[in-house]
Design a protein around this motif. Structure first.
Motif, short mmCIF file in Angstrom:
data_model
loop_
_atom_site.label_atom_id
_atom_site.label_comp_id
_atom_site.label_asym_id
_atom_site.label_seq_id
_atom_site.Cartn_x
_atom_site.Cartn_y
_atom_site.Cartn_z
N ALA A 169 0.50 -0.93 0.32
CA ALA A 169 -0.08 0.08 -0.49
C ALA A 169 0.71 1.46 -0.13
O ALA A 169 1.06 2.49 -0.12
CB ALA A 169 -1.16 0.09 0.93
N ILE A 170 1.84 1.19 0.95
CA ILE A 170 2.94 2.30 0.99
C ILE A 170 3.56 2.54 -0.75
O ILE A 170 3.61 3.56 -1.22
CB ILE A 170 3.99 2.17 1.99
N LEU B 268 3.68 6.29 -3.19
CA LEU B 268 4.61 5.89 -3.36
C LEU B 268 4.40 6.64 -4.65
O LEU B 268 5.08 7.50 -5.50
CB LEU B 268 5.81 5.75 -2.67
N ALA B 269 4.51 5.57 -5.65
CA ALA B 269 4.44 5.54 -7.04
C ALA B 269 3.42 6.35 -7.77
O ALA B 269 3.52 6.84 -8.49
CB ALA B 269 3.88 3.97 -7.60
N ALA C 259 9.26 16.81 0.61
CA ALA C 259 10.27 16.42 0.45
C ALA C 259 11.13 15.59 1.63
O ALA C 259 11.12 14.85 1.57
CB ALA C 259 11.62 17.21 0.15
N GLU C 260 10.35 16.39 2.78
CA GLU C 260 10.54 16.17 4.61
C GLU C 260 10.08 14.79 4.09
O GLU C 260 10.52 13.92 5.66
CB GLU C 260 11.06 17.00 5.05
N GLN C 261 8.74 15.12 4.81
CA GLN C 261 7.85 13.40 4.74
C GLN C 261 7.62 12.38 3.83
O GLN C 261 7.74 11.58 4.53
CB GLN C 261 6.38 14.29 4.29
N LEU C 262 8.70 12.93 2.39
CA LEU C 262 9.01 12.26 1.71
C LEU C 262 9.69 11.04 2.11
O LEU C 262 10.28 9.77 2.01
CB LEU C 262 8.79 12.21 -0.10
N THR D 5 11.91 6.30 5.12
CA THR D 5 13.28 5.76 6.16
C THR D 5 11.88 4.55 6.39
O THR D 5 12.46 3.54 7.03
CB THR D 5 13.35 6.86 6.86
N LEU D 6 10.38 5.49 6.90
CA LEU D 6 9.69 3.91 7.65
C LEU D 6 9.51 3.41 6.75
O LEU D 6 9.62 2.14 7.54
CB LEU D 6 8.79 4.83 8.20
N ARG D 7 9.56 2.90 5.86
CA ARG D 7 8.79 1.73 4.57
C ARG D 7 10.23 0.98 4.49
O ARG D 7 9.52 -0.39 4.96
CB ARG D 7 8.44 2.71 3.22
N ALA D 8 10.99 1.47 4.81
CA ALA D 8 12.93 0.40 4.68
C ALA D 8 12.74 -0.44 5.90
O ALA D 8 13.25 -1.19 6.23
CB ALA D 8 14.10 1.34 4.30
#
Length: 80
Positions: free
Chosen positions: A28-29, A33-34, A41-44, A49-52
């Motif tokens: 879903a993430i 993102l796609a 940009a900070e949120q991205l 980072t959270l996804r990884a």
């Protein structure tokens, strides 16, 4: 009574399979993102980072931490 016992056993066996939805959350993430979400940009960077981190936790078998980490990324992306 036998049916109730069978149901209880089936529930106990299948519940762990549904309890951790890390791969679905990661998908879903990735989909969000796609779609080039309208975030800063900070949120991205934080979402990436959270996804990884969530994937690393999932692969290490720490599914509770993975679900919590991925939930933070989903919140930023406004994924329900």
């Amino acid at each position: 009574m036998k049916h109730l016992a069978a149901f209880a056993i089936a529930l106990l066996i299948t519940t762990p399979a549904f309890a951790h939805h890390c791969p679905a959350d990661m998908a879903a993430i990735d989909a969000a993102l796609a779609a080039n979400p309208q975030i800063t940009a900070e949120q991205l960077a934080e979402v990436q980072t959270l996804r990884a981190d969530g994937q690393t936790q999932h692969e290490a078998g720490d599914h509770d931490a993975s679900v919590a980490t991925l939930a933070k990324a989903m919140q930023i992306l406004r994924i329900q």
